[in-house]
Design a protein around this motif. Structure first.
Motif, PDB file in Angstrom:
ATOM      1  N   VAL A 168      96.229 197.661 -19.772  1.00  0.00           N
ATOM      2  CA  VAL A 168      94.982 196.900 -19.768  1.00  0.00           C
ATOM      3  C   VAL A 168      94.823 196.150 -21.089  1.00  0.00           C
ATOM      4  O   VAL A 168      95.403 196.529 -22.102  1.00  0.00           O
ATOM      5  CB  VAL A 168      93.749 197.813 -19.534  1.00  0.00           C
ATOM      6  N   GLN A 169      94.044 195.096 -21.033  1.00  0.00           N
ATOM      7  CA  GLN A 169      93.725 194.296 -22.216  1.00  0.00           C
ATOM      8  C   GLN A 169      92.340 194.677 -22.718  1.00  0.00           C
ATOM      9  O   GLN A 169      91.516 195.177 -21.940  1.00  0.00           O
ATOM     10  CB  GLN A 169      93.753 192.801 -21.865  1.00  0.00           C
ATOM     11  N   ALA A 170      92.078 194.427 -23.979  1.00  0.00           N
ATOM     12  CA  ALA A 170      90.748 194.691 -24.536  1.00  0.00           C
ATOM     13  C   ALA A 170      89.715 193.898 -23.749  1.00  0.00           C
ATOM     14  O   ALA A 170      89.909 192.707 -23.477  1.00  0.00           O
ATOM     15  CB  ALA A 170      90.705 194.304 -26.005  1.00  0.00           C
ATOM     16  N   GLY A 171      88.647 194.556 -23.321  1.00  0.00           N
ATOM     17  CA  GLY A 171      87.583 193.898 -22.576  1.00  0.00           C
ATOM     18  C   GLY A 171      87.787 193.871 -21.071  1.00  0.00           C
ATOM     19  O   GLY A 171      86.901 193.440 -20.335  1.00  0.00           O
ATOM     20  N   GLN A 172      88.928 194.338 -20.595  1.00  0.00           N
ATOM     21  CA  GLN A 172      89.193 194.355 -19.151  1.00  0.00           C
ATOM     22  C   GLN A 172      88.342 195.414 -18.476  1.00  0.00           C
ATOM     23  O   GLN A 172      88.150 196.511 -19.003  1.00  0.00           O
ATOM     24  CB  GLN A 172      90.673 194.634 -18.900  1.00  0.00           C
ATOM     25  N   GLY A 173      87.819 195.122 -17.294  1.00  0.00           N
ATOM     26  CA  GLY A 173      87.013 196.073 -16.543  1.00  0.00           C
ATOM     27  C   GLY A 173      87.831 197.260 -16.074  1.00  0.00           C
ATOM     28  O   GLY A 173      88.957 197.092 -15.617  1.00  0.00           O
TER      29      GLY A 173
END
Length: 67
Positions: free
Chosen positions: A20-25
């Motif tokens: 996952v990426q930073a800020g991904q739900g």
């Protein structure tokens, strides 16, 4: 990632092992007729997912670990 308030999990957007990426739900919790999307605080891998659709969560409960 901890639940900011008590509620019910209405959607899980990732699986254990996902990158996952930073800020991904990560998941959506419904509380008092409002939906709150919990997002990844940093980029990494979902290591532990302790929530399931339809399950209840307590305020402050750790529902997902990203590292």
């Amino acid at each position: 990632v901890a639940a900011p308030m008590a509620g019910k999990v209405v959607s899980v957007l990732v699986n254990e092992g996902d990158e996952v990426q930073a800020g991904q739900g990560l998941l959506v919790v419904e509380a008092m007729k409002m939906e709150n999307e919990l997002r990844a605080p940093q980029a990494g891998t979902v290591r532990n997912l302790a929530a399931a659709v339809g399950g209840a969560v307590r305020s402050g409960a750790v529902v997902c670990t990203v590292s």
